[in-house]
Design a protein around this motif. Structure first.
Motif, short mmCIF file in Angstrom:
data_model
loop_
_atom_site.label_atom_id
_atom_site.label_comp_id
_atom_site.label_asym_id
_atom_site.label_seq_id
_atom_site.Cartn_x
_atom_site.Cartn_y
_atom_site.Cartn_z
N VAL A 42 74.71 45.70 -1.38
CA VAL A 42 73.49 45.97 -0.60
C VAL A 42 72.33 46.32 -1.52
N ASN A 43 72.59 47.17 -2.53
CA ASN A 43 71.53 47.53 -3.48
C ASN A 43 71.02 46.31 -4.23
N ALA A 44 71.93 45.42 -4.64
CA ALA A 44 71.53 44.21 -5.34
C ALA A 44 70.71 43.29 -4.44
N MET A 45 71.09 43.20 -3.17
CA MET A 45 70.33 42.37 -2.22
C MET A 45 68.92 42.92 -2.02
N LEU A 46 68.80 44.23 -1.88
CA LEU A 46 67.48 44.85 -1.71
C LEU A 46 66.61 44.63 -2.95
N ALA A 47 67.19 44.82 -4.13
CA ALA A 47 66.44 44.60 -5.36
C ALA A 47 66.03 43.14 -5.51
N ALA A 48 66.90 42.22 -5.12
CA ALA A 48 66.59 40.80 -5.20
C ALA A 48 65.47 40.43 -4.24
N MET A 49 65.48 41.01 -3.03
CA MET A 49 64.41 40.72 -2.08
C MET A 49 63.06 41.17 -2.60
N VAL A 50 63.02 42.35 -3.19
CA VAL A 50 61.76 42.86 -3.73
C VAL A 50 61.30 42.00 -4.90
N ALA A 51 62.22 41.70 -5.81
CA ALA A 51 61.86 40.87 -6.97
C ALA A 51 61.41 39.48 -6.54
N HIS A 52 62.07 38.92 -5.55
CA HIS A 52 61.72 37.59 -5.06
C HIS A 52 60.36 37.60 -4.35
N ALA A 53 60.06 38.65 -3.63
CA ALA A 53 58.76 38.76 -2.96
C ALA A 53 57.63 38.78 -3.98
N TYR A 54 57.79 39.53 -5.05
CA TYR A 54 56.76 39.58 -6.09
C TYR A 54 56.67 38.25 -6.83
N ALA A 55 57.77 37.55 -7.00
CA ALA A 55 57.76 36.26 -7.67
C ALA A 55 57.02 35.23 -6.84
N ASN A 56 57.16 35.29 -5.50
CA ASN A 56 56.46 34.34 -4.62
C ASN A 56 54.97 34.61 -4.60
N GLN A 57 54.55 35.87 -4.73
CA GLN A 57 53.12 36.18 -4.75
C GLN A 57 52.45 35.62 -5.99
N ALA A 58 53.19 35.52 -7.07
CA ALA A 58 52.63 35.00 -8.32
C ALA A 58 52.70 33.48 -8.38
N ASN A 59 53.13 32.82 -7.30
CA ASN A 59 53.29 31.36 -7.23
C ASN A 59 54.19 30.83 -8.35
N ASP A 60 55.23 31.55 -8.61
CA ASP A 60 56.18 31.14 -9.64
C ASP A 60 57.18 30.18 -9.00
N ASP A 61 57.27 28.97 -9.54
CA ASP A 61 58.14 27.96 -8.96
C ASP A 61 59.55 27.97 -9.56
N ASP A 62 59.82 28.89 -10.48
CA ASP A 62 61.15 28.95 -11.08
C ASP A 62 62.18 29.44 -10.06
N MET A 63 63.38 28.87 -10.15
CA MET A 63 64.46 29.32 -9.28
C MET A 63 65.08 30.58 -9.88
N ILE A 64 65.24 31.58 -9.05
CA ILE A 64 65.81 32.84 -9.50
C ILE A 64 67.21 32.95 -8.93
N ILE A 65 68.18 33.25 -9.80
CA ILE A 65 69.57 33.41 -9.38
C ILE A 65 70.00 34.83 -9.69
N TYR A 66 70.59 35.48 -8.70
CA TYR A 66 71.06 36.85 -8.87
C TYR A 66 72.58 36.85 -8.84
N HIS A 67 73.16 37.63 -9.72
CA HIS A 67 74.62 37.69 -9.80
C HIS A 67 75.06 39.15 -9.91
N VAL A 68 76.03 39.51 -9.07
CA VAL A 68 76.59 40.86 -9.12
C VAL A 68 78.07 40.71 -9.44
N GLY A 69 78.52 41.36 -10.48
CA GLY A 69 79.92 41.28 -10.85
C GLY A 69 80.31 42.44 -11.74
#
Length: 153
Positions: A42-69
């Motif tokens: 859950v913590n990783a999902m919340l952090a990914a949502m925040v990071a992804h929201a900021y990445a979309n605001q910057a019009n970054d077209d790179d694909m972001i992959i998150y991994h928890v292990g």
């Protein structure tokens, strides 16, 4: 595992072993397994949502992959998990529903190949079935089922 219901994957495996119904496994017992606590996911999902929201605001077209292990930093081998489960149910065995006696768990059998698993299943289940059918007199009409690859190796 309060009510011994099957709610999560590892719980169902542990309870089936504790009840004595799961006696063998197919796979590499030296393999590494990831156990990820729910709060970490859950913590990783919340952090990914925040990071992804900021990445979309910057019009970054790179694909972001998150991994928890956890297997790289804290490897847990499958045979260790089964040893822990075995120690637990030997110390605190489940009770049989019929007579209330404790269920004794046996050591698990690991099969490293599908061929060895098929041989075990044939010896453990098919041979007694064939003996029963022969005893009942129905063996003459019964054919052993095979797949396209033939009998077990």
């Amino acid at each position: 595992m309060k009510d011994l219901g099957i709610k999560r994957t590892i719980d169902s495996v542990a309870v089936a072993y504790g009840k004595g119904t799961l006696t063998c496994s197919l796979g590499d017992h030296k393999g590494v397994i990831d156990f990820i606590p729910g709060d970490m996911v859950v913590n990783a999902m919340l952090a990914a949502m925040v990071a992804h929201a900021y990445a979309n605001q910057a019009n970054d077209d790179d694909m972001i992959i998150y991994h928890v292990g956890s297997s790289a930093s804290n490897p847990l081998k499958i045979h260790m998990v089964y040893n822990y489960i075995s120690k637990y149910f030997n110390a605190k065995p489940l009770e049989n529903n019929k007579d209330g006696k404790p269920i004794k768990v046996r050591k698990r059998t690991f099969f490293s190949s599908m061929a060895s698993f098929r041989i075990y299943m044939f010896i453990r289940y098919m041979l007694p079935l064939l003996r029963c059918l022969r005893w009942m007199g129905d063996y003459g009409d019964y054919r052993i089922p095979t797949n396209e690859r033939g009998p077990p190796e």
